[in-house]
Enzyme design. Structure first.
Site, PDB file in Angstrom:
ATOM      1  N   ASP A 343       0.833  -1.192   0.000  1.00 46.37           N
ATOM      2  CA  ASP A 343       0.000   0.000   0.000  1.00 46.37           C
ATOM      3  C   ASP A 343       0.875   1.251   0.000  1.00 46.37           C
ATOM      4  OD1 ASP A 343      -2.722   1.306   0.526  1.00 46.37           O
ATOM      5  OD2 ASP A 343      -1.559   2.029   2.243  1.00 46.37           O
ATOM      6  N   GLU A 377       1.679  -0.405  -5.059  1.00 47.88           N
ATOM      7  CA  GLU A 377       0.755   0.680  -5.388  1.00 47.88           C
ATOM      8  C   GLU A 377       1.651   1.898  -5.583  1.00 47.88           C
ATOM      9  OE1 GLU A 377      -3.386   2.577  -3.713  1.00 47.88           O
ATOM     10  OE2 GLU A 377      -1.775   2.249  -2.272  1.00 47.88           O
TER      11      GLU A 377
END
Length: 704
Positions: A343, A377
């Site tokens: 993330d 990401e």
């Protein structure tokens, strides 16, 4: 308290007791606190960790066994203006713990400063002396170790990812005992595995399962964090998702069952920030262990927040790199995880490129981790770096997402287009982004946990996040959706027919593009979130009586398992498209298409055609109002695939390519018809075929 082995951090059991070791560079003293039940209540016993090797404080206690609750109290200066916030009144979670007992209680005692209420209002400069024990989770000693794991080892070219929430996937599955629904155990249930196998899924990617806590402000609104992007212990499975008292063993068992079924498991990991929030947030672990060393700050003790969550872990520092590497290896070697999705990965390094990241270098240099799948990401709230990660990293490709949505929905919603070049680039593997790394560097997706579901893309033109109680300010405003003229569900049969065709057409585009497809949980059954594009929170008093209420986005947090005809057809469409991908594309998906003519066959490996059946010219590529695209993909010496994509509002006639490309054509998928009722259509070269509005067709090309 005897000296321990300082080489291993955390709590490590031996035959006669337990080694304890914790990293704190600036502490003056460290106390290990054991909690044991006496006459129905937990009694604390403190032991000074007098032994120190540099920043590592350690000690060995005889007689400690698995299941022992413990925590730390750390002494040092209170100098907020310099970023040091030691407070021994606050019980701290061991960053290396693999199990937690209890949950965060939202009371003033959990703050290191003089807080006046549950959200931490008060004087940040004054140290608070109230004891936080009993209000924060206890660390727990466990005895799980590295084990033999039999993995599917699926290649990237064959990988199909299914992003899912542990609770949401199985909470409504009546084939599973009620006490096990929505748990780690349910992941390994035969019905869960059968569903994933039917879809052709090869990997399940779980939203965060490391222990997390709800942000105090969200809790104060009567909501709780549902997604889990707010960690308090990076290497401890979240206890709420466990059906038993042993979440580690339960998770291991399900991982093994998934592996036996040929399904890998990836974890969405959030090493970029923690649940301790901003400077005024609670003190649960890192902030009290060594605030200045664990969080990125300026010279005045102010947090540098590039995550939008209040703090940013100093993930480039040597001790943090070690911590993250140790955490990743534990999930791999003990739990059996096959890969990770990072993330906000750009928040994990301070250099100008992931190529210069100390963490990325450490992962690549690690003899174990470099053999596992790593997905980034490639952005945070301050930086966008799509394409900037080194091989063998893969990246979430939001440019692909936007191009597919724009072609099928966005252009029609706004009334004008920008042509088909972006879509063509995405379908062929995004070589303009990943030109030296190959098409499998792109994780293609149309939806994800954050954003609209596939069903809501065609039902809502505006976000509806009111249940989060943020006055609908949260969530993205740029969504490229189209409601076909009616906001939300409708009884209009024509609108519903076109909405259904659009969902299947977008899924066909995703599944038959070069790259690695990722399906979001529930898109295969038209799961709706009632128009929310940020369904991260749920009522904190969630119970079955409100499970399908407006407060829960009309139940959109969980998959349905009792399906109607349309939902069954959507599921069958995903399964059929997955089968087509596996049969015809898996063997040719490792390298980019060149578009050059083969001297032997006089064909290209990929080609683009106009409605007239001839290869597209510059004029076609420059036509901003072009609402159709024909894609030919050579899939071997005797076969190929032909995609006919019609995003217009009108029935459109496509001319099939001539005999050079194929001697016969057979339609094997049509988004406008029910999958189980689909009647294959045979056609000759140069034939004209009809494609319904908002519809994708797939044709098998054969050559003799």
């Amino acid at each position: 308290m005897h000296p321990a082995d300082p080489r291993t951090l955390g709590a490590t059991l031996t035959d006669g007791g337990c080694n304890f070791a914790i990293w704190s560079n600036a502490a003056d003293a460290v106390e290990l606190c054991l909690f044991n039940e006496v006459n129905g209540r937990l009694v604390e016993t403190r032991f000074a960790l007098k032994h120190r090797n540099g920043p590592i404080w350690h000690g060995y206690l005889a007689g400690v066994r698995s299941g022992q609750r413990y925590g730390y109290r750390i002494y040092g200066p209170w100098q907020p203006e310099y970023g040091t916030r030691f407070n021994a009144a606050k019980l701290l979670i061991d960053p290396y713990t693999h199990q937690l007992d209890g949950v965060v209680q939202y009371v003033p005692e959990i703050y290191a400063h003089a807080a006046e209420d549950a959200i931490g209002d008060g004087d940040l400069a004054i140290r608070d002396n109230r004891d936080s024990a009993g209000y924060v989770p206890y660390s727990v000693v466990t005895e799980h170790s590295a084990r033999e794991i039999h993995r599917p080892l699926t290649s990237w070219t064959s990988t199909v990812i299914y992003e899912a929430h542990v609770q949401g996937l199985t909470a409504k599955n009546t084939a599973i005992p009620e006490s096990e629904r929505g748990t780690y155990k349910a992941l390994g249930h035969e019905s869960t595995i059968a569903h994933l196998q039917h879809l052709g899924v090869t990997a399940i990617e779980l939203l965060p399962i490391h222990s997390y806590a709800t942000e105090p402000a969200i809790w104060a609104r009567g909501r709780k964090n549902h997604w889990g992007y707010n960690a308090i212990a990076f290497s401890a499975p979240h206890a709420e998702y466990a059906a038993t008292q042993d979440p580690i063993s339960e998770l291991q068992e399900s991982v093994d069952k998934l592996h036996e079924a040929g399904i890998e498991i990836y974890l969405d990991v959030v090493y970029n920030h923690t649940a301790e929030g901003g400077v005024g947030g609670p003190t649960l672990s890192f902030k009290g262990i060594d605030n200045k060393a664990w969080y990125r700050q300026d010279n005045n003790g102010n947090y540098l927040d590039v995550t939008g969550c209040g703090n940013t872990l100093a993930a480039s520092s040597p001790h943090a790199v070690r911590h993250i590497i140790d955490s990743l290896r534990w999930w791999v070697e003990v739990i059996g995880v096959d890969g990770f999705r990072f993330d906000l990965a750009t928040a994990l390094y301070t250099s100008n490129s992931a190529f210069n990241s100390s963490l990325m270098s450490a992962i690549e240099a690690d003899s174990v981790l470099r053999n596992f799948k790593m997905i980034a990401e490639p952005w945070d709230v301050t930086r966008y770096s799509l394409g900037d990660f080194p091989h063998p990293w893969r990246e979430w490709n939001d440019r692909y997402r936007d191009s597919v949505r724009q072609f099928w929905l966005g252009d029609l919603a706004r009334g004008f287009g920008e042509g088909v070049s972006d879509l063509a680039s995405g379908i062929s593997g995004s070589s303009d982004v990943f030109y030296y790394r190959g098409p499998t560097s792109s994780i293609n997706f149309i939806t994800a946990h954050d954003g609209f579901s596939l069903a809501d893309l065609v039902m809502y033109s505006h976000k509806h996040n009111e249940p989060n109680l943020e006055e609908n300010r949260d969530g993205s405003n740029d969504n490229r959706t189209w409601n076909l003229g009616v906001e939300g569900p409708t009884n209009d049969p024509e609108i519903n027919r076109y909405r259904h065709s659009l969902k299947k057409s977008m899924m066909a585009t995703l599944m038959l593009s070069a790259g690695v497809p990722m399906i979001t949980m529930g898109d295969e059954i038209s799961r709706s979130q009632n128009g929310s594009n940020n369904s991260y929170s749920m009522p904190r008093d969630m119970h079955i009586g409100i499970a399908d209420s407006p407060e829960t986005f009309m139940g959109g947090w969980a998959n349905k398992w009792d399906l109607n005809e349309e939902e069954i057809d959507m599921k069958e469409a995903v399964a059929e498209l997955s089968r087509i991908r596996k049969t015809y594309l898996a063997d040719i998906a490792a390298e980019f298409f060149t578009g050059r003519t083969d001297l032997g066959t006089q064909r290209k490996d990929i080609a683009w055609f106009s409605l007239g059946g001839r290869e597209m010219t510059d004029e076609h590529w420059g036509d901003g109002e072009k609402r159709s695209l024909t894609v030919f993909i050579d899939a071997g010496p005797d076969r190929g695939l032909l995609l006919l994509l019609n995003s217009s509002k009108e029935e459109t006639f496509f001319t099939l390519p001539d005999a050079k490309w194929g001697t016969s054509y057979r339609r094997i998928f049509d988004a406008a018809s029910l999958v189980l009722m689909h009647e294959p259509q045979l056609q000759q070269p140069d034939a004209k075929v009809s494609v319904q509005p908002h519809c994708a067709q797939v044709w098998l090309v054969t050559r003799q």
